[in-house]
Design a protein around this motif. Structure first.
Motif, PDB file in Angstrom:
ATOM      1  N   PHE A 179       0.971  -1.426   0.069  1.00 31.05           N
ATOM      2  CA  PHE A 179      -0.094   0.084   0.132  1.00 31.05           C
ATOM      3  C   PHE A 179       0.946   1.172   0.117  1.00 31.05           C
ATOM      4  O   PHE A 179       0.327   2.418  -0.492  1.00 31.05           O
ATOM      5  CB  PHE A 179      -0.940   0.190   1.178  1.00 31.05           C
ATOM      6  CG  PHE A 179      -1.905  -1.243   1.251  1.00 31.05           C
ATOM      7  CD1 PHE A 179      -2.293  -1.666   0.183  1.00 31.05           C
ATOM      8  CD2 PHE A 179      -2.488  -1.340   2.550  1.00 31.05           C
ATOM      9  CE1 PHE A 179      -3.348  -2.747   0.265  1.00 31.05           C
ATOM     10  CE2 PHE A 179      -3.414  -2.636   2.535  1.00 31.05           C
ATOM     11  CZ  PHE A 179      -3.691  -3.131   1.413  1.00 31.05           C
ATOM     12  N   SER A 180       2.127   1.163   0.559  1.00 32.05           N
ATOM     13  CA  SER A 180       2.747   2.274   0.842  1.00 32.05           C
ATOM     14  C   SER A 180       3.203   2.934  -0.291  1.00 32.05           C
ATOM     15  O   SER A 180       3.205   4.302  -0.659  1.00 32.05           O
ATOM     16  CB  SER A 180       4.000   1.973   1.668  1.00 32.05           C
ATOM     17  OG  SER A 180       4.819   3.124   2.126  1.00 32.05           O
ATOM     18  N   GLY A 181       3.695   2.124  -1.550  1.00 28.45           N
ATOM     19  CA  GLY A 181       4.206   2.556  -2.785  1.00 28.45           C
ATOM     20  C   GLY A 181       3.082   3.246  -3.552  1.00 28.45           C
ATOM     21  O   GLY A 181       3.395   4.064  -4.156  1.00 28.45           O
ATOM     22  N   ALA A 182       1.937   2.617  -3.651  1.00 29.43           N
ATOM     23  CA  ALA A 182       0.816   3.342  -4.086  1.00 29.43           C
ATOM     24  C   ALA A 182       0.406   4.637  -3.620  1.00 29.43           C
ATOM     25  O   ALA A 182       0.293   5.844  -4.418  1.00 29.43           O
ATOM     26  CB  ALA A 182      -0.214   2.275  -4.104  1.00 29.43           C
ATOM     27  N   SER A 183       0.634   4.710  -2.349  1.00 24.49           N
ATOM     28  CA  SER A 183       0.267   6.202  -1.576  1.00 24.49           C
ATOM     29  C   SER A 183       1.109   7.087  -1.840  1.00 24.49           C
ATOM     30  O   SER A 183       0.866   8.112  -2.380  1.00 24.49           O
ATOM     31  CB  SER A 183       0.022   5.850  -0.119  1.00 24.49           C
ATOM     32  OG  SER A 183      -0.271   6.940   0.491  1.00 24.49           O
ATOM     33  N   LYS A 184       2.444   6.902  -1.410  1.00 25.87           N
ATOM     34  CA  LYS A 184       3.805   7.709  -1.550  1.00 25.87           C
ATOM     35  C   LYS A 184       3.802   7.989  -2.758  1.00 25.87           C
ATOM     36  O   LYS A 184       4.581   9.147  -3.352  1.00 25.87           O
ATOM     37  CB  LYS A 184       4.812   7.346  -0.801  1.00 25.87           C
ATOM     38  CG  LYS A 184       4.548   7.287   0.692  1.00 25.87           C
ATOM     39  CD  LYS A 184       5.644   6.734   1.696  1.00 25.87           C
ATOM     40  CE  LYS A 184       5.282   6.584   3.016  1.00 25.87           C
ATOM     41  NZ  LYS A 184       6.544   5.931   3.762  1.00 25.87           N
ATOM     42  N   GLY A 185       4.024   7.003  -3.714  1.00 22.84           N
ATOM     43  CA  GLY A 185       4.463   7.189  -5.256  1.00 22.84           C
ATOM     44  C   GLY A 185       3.348   7.644  -6.218  1.00 22.84           C
ATOM     45  O   GLY A 185       3.527   8.301  -7.170  1.00 22.84           O
TER      46      GLY A 185
END
Length: 298
Positions: A271-277
């Motif tokens: 989830f983090s990559g989709a959110s931050k990127g």
């Protein structure tokens, strides 16, 4: 409120687990984060219990994380969840599909069989054969079959000499038992994470390495950045993830001088990559997807 009871299989306290549980609670009023270390399978009844919760009575579970680290023990936990699935509880994603990706060899063998371009790879128990692969590749990465975020990986170079590499190989084998030797790919300082939900493309982000590490993982200091993928690159990611039947996943892709290659398909996706990127709340989208599937009886 939607009248569904859905638990999250994950790591209590971890952001990705808790944010998914938050979204489910907002939609259904029910919250349950399951730590597999405390689950009890009753083989005589087929029931799985987590503390005071009978998992067989739920409408579904989302498998966000099976353990802190990949290991053969993670396979055992998935076998327990197969019993839950057999009792009629929907699992997102199916434990059998997740299990194909816990072991690096099984996952990449499926990609190779599907015609997905991969870095040249040799798998063997023979130290001499592993040395031959290092000589042929010039520079190689030795990868454990069970690992994430580049943990336990060793970079070997032919120019270091046979004696040095033989000792490194023997040390590795004493711990891991099998050599998975992959040709070192020049990432150019970044690789890509391509996100799919229910088999449909969601977004792509880049992981950009810092100046101190050969790999781009966030664990090693990498940073997320947005990336606009071409239709051809998206089609490659779609082909890779279609080798499995996952509700949510991320495909790791490197852009090399010889064209793009796929490193792996994630068993769980991030989830983090989709959110931050990409600025996308993938946890919310996965929650919506699961609820639609359950409402439609699919």
């Amino acid at each position: 409120m939607i009248n569904k009871r859905i638990a999250v299989i994950g790591i209590p306290g971890k952001w990705s687990t808790e944010v998914l549980a938050d979204h489910l609670e907002a939609h259904t009023g029910f919250r349950c984060v399951v730590d597999m270390a405390e689950v009890v399978l009753e083989l005589d009844t087929g029931r799985l219990r987590y503390r005071d919760t009978l998992l067989n009575a739920l409408d579904g579970v989302i498998i966000k994380k099976i353990s802190e680290a990949y290991s053969p023990a993670a396979d055992d936990r998935l076998r327990m969840l197969r019993s839950l699935e057999a009792s009629g509880v929907r699992c997102f994603s199916a434990p059998g599909q997740v299990g194909r990706l816990i072991n690096r060899l099984e996952g990449t063998a499926a990609l190779a069989s599907g015609g997905v371009p991969l870095p040249a790879t040799r798998v063997t128990e023979s130290t001499d054969a592993a040395l031959d692969a290092i000589q042929a590749f010039g520079k190689a990465i030795l990868k454990p079959l069970y690992s994430t975020k580049a943990r336990g990986m060793v970079v070997l170079e032919a120019e270091d000499g046979i004696d040095v590499n033989k000792q490194k190989l023997k040390t590795f084998k004493a711990r891991h038992g099998l050599y998975y030797v992959q040709k070192f790919v020049n990432l150019g300082g970044q690789d890509l994470g391509m996100v799919f939900l229910g088999g449909e493309y969601l977004c792509t982000y880049a992981r950009v390495a810092d100046d101190t590490s050969w790999n781009t993982t966030i664990h090693s200091g990498g940073q997320y950045q947005p990336y606009e993928a071409s239709p051809e690159l998206i089609e490659l990611g779609r082909k890779a993830q279609s080798c499995f039947d996952l509700n949510f996943t991320t495909v790791d892709i490197a852009l090399t001088e010889d064209g793009p290659v796929v490193f792996e398909v994630s068993a769980f996706g991030g989830f983090s990559g989709a959110s931050k990127g990409c600025g996308i709340d993938a946890a919310e989208k996965l929650c919506d997807h699961v609820l639609r599937q359950l409402e439609a009886g699919q």
